[in-house]
Design an enzyme around this catalytic site. Structure first.
Site, PDB file in Angstrom:
ATOM      1  N   LYS A 124       0.840  -1.200   0.000  1.00 42.42           N
ATOM      2  CA  LYS A 124       0.000   0.000   0.000  1.00 42.42           C
ATOM      3  C   LYS A 124       0.878   1.253   0.000  1.00 42.42           C
ATOM      4  O   LYS A 124       2.007   1.204   0.490  1.00 42.42           O
ATOM      5  CB  LYS A 124      -0.859   0.017   1.282  1.00 42.42           C
ATOM      6  CG  LYS A 124      -2.026  -0.920   1.273  1.00 42.42           C
ATOM      7  CD  LYS A 124      -2.829  -0.784   2.565  1.00 42.42           C
ATOM      8  CE  LYS A 124      -4.013  -1.732   2.567  1.00 42.42           C
ATOM      9  NZ  LYS A 124      -5.008  -1.469   1.527  1.00 42.42           N
ATOM     10  N   ARG A 150     -10.537 -11.346   1.282  1.00 40.79           N
ATOM     11  CA  ARG A 150     -11.391 -12.375   0.675  1.00 40.79           C
ATOM     12  C   ARG A 150     -10.725 -13.736   0.692  1.00 40.79           C
ATOM     13  O   ARG A 150     -11.405 -14.764   0.685  1.00 40.79           O
ATOM     14  CB  ARG A 150     -11.800 -11.924  -0.735  1.00 40.79           C
ATOM     15  CG  ARG A 150     -10.668 -11.721  -1.688  1.00 40.79           C
ATOM     16  CD  ARG A 150     -11.062 -10.875  -2.894  1.00 40.79           C
ATOM     17  NE  ARG A 150     -11.073  -9.439  -2.591  1.00 40.79           N
ATOM     18  CZ  ARG A 150     -11.382  -8.490  -3.468  1.00 40.79           C
ATOM     19  NH1 ARG A 150     -11.744  -8.814  -4.691  1.00 40.79           N
ATOM     20  NH2 ARG A 150     -11.352  -7.220  -3.123  1.00 40.79           N
TER      21      ARG A 150
HETATM   22  N1  BES Z   1      -8.235  -3.639   4.042  1.00 39.47           N
HETATM   23  C1  BES Z   1      -8.370  -3.186   2.701  1.00 39.47           C
HETATM   24  C2  BES Z   1      -9.652  -2.401   2.466  1.00 39.47           C
HETATM   25  C3  BES Z   1      -9.796  -1.099   3.187  1.00 39.47           C
HETATM   26  C4  BES Z   1      -9.454   0.073   2.564  1.00 39.47           C
HETATM   27  C5  BES Z   1     -10.316  -1.052   4.472  1.00 39.47           C
HETATM   28  C6  BES Z   1      -9.623   1.280   3.216  1.00 39.47           C
HETATM   29  C7  BES Z   1     -10.467   0.155   5.127  1.00 39.47           C
HETATM   30  C8  BES Z   1     -10.125   1.325   4.494  1.00 39.47           C
HETATM   31  C9  BES Z   1      -8.370  -4.372   1.747  1.00 39.47           C
HETATM   32  O1  BES Z   1      -7.635  -5.463   2.150  1.00 39.47           O
HETATM   33  C10 BES Z   1      -7.809  -3.896   0.454  1.00 39.47           C
HETATM   34  O2  BES Z   1      -6.694  -3.466   0.455  1.00 39.47           O
HETATM   35  N2  BES Z   1      -8.580  -3.985  -0.614  1.00 39.47           N
HETATM   36  C11 BES Z   1      -8.160  -3.554  -1.894  1.00 39.47           C
HETATM   37  C12 BES Z   1      -8.668  -4.539  -2.904  1.00 39.47           C
HETATM   38  C13 BES Z   1      -8.180  -4.292  -4.302  1.00 39.47           C
HETATM   39  C14 BES Z   1      -6.700  -4.590  -4.398  1.00 39.47           C
HETATM   40  C15 BES Z   1      -8.953  -5.169  -5.248  1.00 39.47           C
HETATM   41  C16 BES Z   1      -8.756  -2.171  -2.160  1.00 39.47           C
HETATM   42  O3  BES Z   1      -9.891  -1.942  -1.807  1.00 39.47           O
HETATM   43  O4  BES Z   1      -8.037  -1.327  -2.682  1.00 39.47           O
HETATM   44 ZN    ZN Z   2      -5.578  -5.341   1.629  1.00 41.93          ZN
END
Ligand code: BES
Ligand code: ZN
Ligand code: ZN
Length: 508
Positions: A286, A360
């Site tokens: 991230k 997921r």
């Molecule tokens: N934990 C994150 C989602 C999230 C984002 C929670 C902001 C709380 C605040 C999740 O694991 C994630 O990173 N999801 C990605 C998925 C994508 C790579 C398909 C996302 O939402 O960017």
């Molecule tokens: Zn994530």
């Protein structure tokens, strides 16, 4: 029972003989006091009306004015707190939660030990005085929560004043079950605050192992049976979704199962909560900005803990299985890579396109494991997608699933308890987006409809015949704004009140 610092009580009748420092009287926007003012004696009434007429206080919501009571008025309190309620027509249950929190805050500021809230019948045609009491109490408890255990002694040299008692004086014939309803609220908020404590704890102090230990501690105090599947057991069971997410971290993953069975032959509810104790994104790292907020990525799991705690405290006649897959998502030489294909416990092959779509993967195995308890209903909670934050912001949790009646029940529960949910569709066409060239499915579905395609992924691990609801709490799990008086900055403890309300009203 874990006891709150702030005690509450409720009764009907003459409050003027009760020992207290302050009487709390509501004021509507425009400066009109609540009818309860007339129960405070002539001298107090005259003084308050004079001050309101002078425009010293306008009754805007959240506005608080503490007044000394004239010495000659002969009443039992020294001060009156005028509590702004906003427009009478726009009062909701939620505004009473905020009001309760603001009242407690004003009392803390004024070093009040005991306050009596004079509940009026004129609040709102549709909101009963008992509901006003419940919501204000809930807000008071929610708002007085602090996560301060990591602050040094020096800050504690100036301790904040804690209100000891908040009491509610109801107008005649209103006390039916008042005490019981208050203690129920307290038990639910104890669960909420447990969830908040877990979610607010930073990733270095809350690893999957530590979370598992907390589940075992719960089982020592309450009628809950905890089983922890270690990574060795996960390997035996082929739970490679959970293992793959955890493999980049030195803190091994696990699957926590908590069972509460006090429902006899009633149906079984399975609640599944994502617990990524820290989500760095893994190799699909991230960006740095706000990455620290990813300690909250176990909020779904925290909600399961808080819910189990609350129902066990309330001794509800329910059968509930709480399932919490726990892992830390880190980049390292042992971490999974984009392009890897993993075989999940269900036998479905998943291509990992992005290691940051890890929630997921762990839920896939957890949902599959849930089926082994043959539940009638499965509800999962997860901070699953950033897309959900874009779609709904912080004002509602996304609701998806395969069962209309269940969605209706959750919608109703959410409206009642203030944890709103809002539906998104799962038309079959969306499933196309997660087709993989090399495996059965892939773990991302592209930029469009990200919250929906994530739910589509989960749906592959739930039998169609089982009622299932998925709650994406990415936008509602934590609130760093501090704009709601009953929601201190940090974890909201989202999901606990919703699940309790659902369980209480549906009597699963
Ligand atoms: N934990 C994150 C989602 C999230 C984002 C929670 C902001 C709380 C605040 C999740 O694991 C994630 O990173 N999801 C990605 C998925 C994508 C790579 C398909 C996302 O939402 O960017
Ligand atoms: Zn994530
Ligand atoms: Zn995540």
């Amino acid at each position: 029972m874990v006891e709150s610092v702030l005690k509450m009580d409720v009764w009907v009748g003459d409050f003027s003989v009760r020992e207290a420092d302050v009487w709390v009287i509501g004021v509507y926007q425009g400066g009109e006091p609540q009818a309860a003012l007339s129960r405070c004696g002539e001298a107090v009434e005259r003084e308050v009306r004079r001050i309101l007429k002078a425009g010293w206080m306008r009754g805007e919501s959240g506005e608080m004015l503490m007044l000394p009571v004239p010495g000659s008025s002969g009443v039992a309190v020294e001060r009156i707190l005028l509590a702004g309620m906003g427009k009478r027509e726009s009062l909701t249950l939620e505004s009473f939660r905020a009001l309760g929190a603001s009242v407690v805050k004003a009392c803390e500021k004024g070093s009040v030990d005991r306050a009596i809230v004079l509940v009026s019948l004129d609040t709102h045609q549709e909101i009963a005085p008992i509901a006003v009491m419940e919501c204000m109490a809930e807000g008071g408890w929610l708002g007085s929560y602090r996560y301060d255990r990591l602050q040094s002694v020096s800050k504690k040299d100036l301790p904040r004043h804690r209100v000891k008692r908040l009491e509610f004086a109801l107008p005649g014939e209103q006390d039916k079950n008042g005490r019981k309803r208050l203690s129920r609220v307290e038990q639910i908020i104890t669960g909420v605050n447990m969830a908040r404590d877990l979610a607010n704890t930073p990733g270095n102090l809350l690893t999957p192992d530590i979370l598992a230990k907390k589940a075992k501690e719960l089982a020592e105090r309450l009628p809950i049976k905890t089983t922890v599947l270690s990574s060795a057991v996960l390997a035996q069971k082929g739970m490679n979704g959970i293992l793959a997410v955890g493999q980049g971290s030195t803190n091994p993953p696990c699957l926590i199962v908590m069972e509460y069975r006090k429902g006899g032959d009633r149906p079984t509810l399975a609640v599944v909560g994502k617990a990524v104790t820290f989500d760095s994104g893994g190799i699909s790292l991230k960006p740095g900005a706000k990455m620290e907020e990813m300690k909250f990525d176990m909020s779904g799991g925290a909600a399961v803990f808080g819910f189990m705690h609350a129902i066990a405290e309330m001794q509800l006649p329910l059968n509930v299985v709480g399932i919490v897959p726990a892992a830390e998502n880190m980049p390292s030489g042992t971490a999974q890579r984009p392009g890897d294909v993993i075989k999940t416990a269900k036998g479905v092959y998943v291509e990992v396109i992005n290691t940051d779509a890890e929630g997921r993967l762990i839920l896939a195995d957890a949902l599959h494991h849930a089926a082994s308890f043959d539940p009638d209903v499965i509800i999962d909670l997860a901070t699953l997608t950033g897309a959900c934050v874009i779609a709904l912001g912080g004002h509602a949790t996304a609701l998806l699933g395969n069962n209309e009646p269940l969605q209706k029940q959750l919608k109703k529960a959410g409206d009642r308890c203030g944890e709103r949910v809002w539906p998104l569709p799962m038309f079959p066409e969306y499933q196309e987006q997660i087709k993989s060239v090399v495996a059965d499915i892939k773990n991302v579905g592209g930029r469009e409809a990200g919250t929906i395609t994530a739910a589509c992924f989960l749906s592959r691990f739930v039998e169609e015949s089982r009622a299932w609801a998925h709650l994406d709490i990415a936008g509602t799990a934590y609130d760093m704004t501090g704009t709601r008086p009953h929601m201190p900055k940090g974890s909201v403890g989202i999901g606990v009140r919703l699940l309790c309300q659902y369980a209480l009203s549906e009597r699963m």
